[in-house]
Design a protein around this motif. Structure first.
Motif, short mmCIF file in Angstrom:
data_model
loop_
_atom_site.label_atom_id
_atom_site.label_comp_id
_atom_site.label_asym_id
_atom_site.label_seq_id
_atom_site.Cartn_x
_atom_site.Cartn_y
_atom_site.Cartn_z
N GLU A 128 0.83 -1.21 0.00
CA GLU A 128 0.00 0.00 0.00
C GLU A 128 0.86 1.25 0.00
O GLU A 128 0.53 2.24 -0.67
N HIS A 129 1.97 1.23 0.73
CA HIS A 129 2.88 2.38 0.71
C HIS A 129 3.40 2.62 -0.71
O HIS A 129 3.45 3.77 -1.18
N ALA A 130 3.78 1.54 -1.40
CA ALA A 130 4.27 1.67 -2.77
C ALA A 130 3.19 2.21 -3.70
O ALA A 130 3.45 3.07 -4.54
N ALA A 131 1.96 1.70 -3.53
CA ALA A 131 0.85 2.19 -4.37
C ALA A 131 0.57 3.67 -4.10
O ALA A 131 0.26 4.43 -5.02
N GLN A 132 0.70 4.07 -2.82
CA GLN A 132 0.49 5.48 -2.48
C GLN A 132 1.56 6.35 -3.13
O GLN A 132 1.26 7.47 -3.59
N PHE A 133 2.78 5.87 -3.20
CA PHE A 133 3.87 6.61 -3.86
C PHE A 133 3.50 6.88 -5.31
O PHE A 133 3.67 8.01 -5.80
N ASP A 134 2.97 5.87 -6.00
CA ASP A 134 2.54 6.06 -7.39
C ASP A 134 1.41 7.07 -7.47
O ASP A 134 1.38 7.91 -8.38
N ARG A 135 0.48 7.01 -6.52
CA ARG A 135 -0.64 7.96 -6.54
C ARG A 135 -0.15 9.38 -6.30
O ARG A 135 -0.68 10.33 -6.90
N GLU A 138 1.24 10.64 -9.59
CA GLU A 138 0.15 10.94 -10.51
C GLU A 138 -0.59 12.21 -10.11
O GLU A 138 -0.93 13.04 -10.96
N ALA A 139 -0.81 12.39 -8.80
CA ALA A 139 -1.50 13.59 -8.32
C ALA A 139 -0.68 14.85 -8.59
O ALA A 139 -1.25 15.94 -8.74
N ASP A 140 0.64 14.72 -8.67
CA ASP A 140 1.51 15.84 -8.98
C ASP A 140 1.61 16.09 -10.48
O ASP A 140 2.37 16.96 -10.92
N GLY A 141 0.88 15.31 -11.26
CA GLY A 141 0.90 15.50 -12.71
C GLY A 141 1.96 14.72 -13.43
O GLY A 141 2.25 14.97 -14.61
N GLY A 142 2.58 13.75 -12.75
CA GLY A 142 3.64 12.96 -13.36
C GLY A 142 4.98 13.67 -13.28
O GLY A 142 5.08 14.83 -12.86
N LEU A 143 6.02 12.97 -13.68
CA LEU A 143 7.38 13.48 -13.58
C LEU A 143 7.73 14.32 -14.81
O LEU A 143 7.58 13.88 -15.95
#
Length: 265
Positions: A128-135, A138-143
């Motif tokens: 879940e921590h890893a999934a939150q990192f991806d979220r 994404e919430a920041d608009g990607g890299l």
């Protein structure tokens, strides 16, 4: 001093510099431009950061520019590629400590905008921590940018060689992984012995890396020459993770010094 030389190797854009110093300066110059362009376009820059020996010169250059007032990271947000697991953030071998030494503690980046995977999260919560990192990404608009190095086995982050089909490998999320034996062997220089190396890590997934709007692969030194040539001239395969960067070649630049480019011909 000889000038840089652009190459076109298969489907990849490659810039070869005479030495690691000039290659690092090129990378730093590109990061500075990406930060400026992203901040101008949307008020922030979202940067994926790497660790290891290769980017140390880049971070030193960026820190010097911030100190001189030529660059600011106050509007930047960063996401690091990986972290050993388990490890405490204040452990000098943690990548949190590495980033503080080489960049975070030397620039005007707000502490709450510097994201590194948490090596202390309980194992039952790691997915879940890893999934939150991806979220968060994404919430920041990607890299806007992902800075990469390449392992001797071709890994990017700690996305290690795999027998997965390329499309499945390219879709891998952030997750907990086992380190490849070559990665463990290379980590002995920091940890002191094979037995002391932490054999697992949390790593940003291939999916988030490949989605970055710009990707800089920085590789220096003769030890990287064989794997650079494999990644650029061999088949695109998850067995050589960095080769998958060629699937998004229009957004990737490989910045090499002459020793790392030695096997490209």
């Amino acid at each position: 001093m000889p000038a840089e030389r652009p190459l076109r190797v298969a489907d990849a854009s490659v810039i070869v510099h005479p030495d690691a110093e000039s290659a690092s300066k090129d990378a730093a110059d590109r990061i500075e431009r990406i930060v400026a362009d992203a901040v101008a376009a949307r008020g922030k820059a979202v940067l994926g950061m790497a660790t290891g020996a290769t980017p140390e010169k880049v971070y030193g250059l960026l820190a010097a520019r911030v100190a001189a007032g030529a660059l600011s990271l106050r509007d930047a947000t960063t996401y690091n590629l990986d972290e050993y697991y388990p490890i405490q953030p204040l452990d000098p071998l943690s990548y949190r400590s590495y980033m503080h030494r080489h960049l975070f503690g030397r620039v005007d980046l707000a502490a709450n905008r510097a994201h590194i995977l948490d090596g202390t999260v309980p194992e039952h919560a790691a997915a879940e921590h890893a999934a939150q990192f991806d979220r968060w990404i994404e919430a920041d608009g990607g890299l806007d940018l992902q800075l990469l190095g390449i392992g001797r086995n071709g890994h990017i982050g700690f996305n290690e060689p795999s027998d997965l089909p390329v499309d499945e490998f390219a879709a891998l999320p952030t997750r907990l992984v086992d380190l490849h034996p070559i990665t463990v062997a290379d980590a002995v220089r920091e940890f002191g012995s094979p037995e002391a190396v932490i054999p697992r890590a949390l790593t940003m997934g291939v999916r988030a890396i490949l989605a970055a709007r710009s990707i800089i692969m920085l590789a220096t030194g003769a030890k990287k020459a064989p794997i650079v040539a494999q990644a650029l001239k061999g088949p695109i395969t998850a067995a050589v993770p960095a080769s998958v960067l060629r699937t998004v070649a229009d957004r990737v630049v490989w910045i090499l010094d002459e020793p790392a480019a030695a096997d490209l011909g």
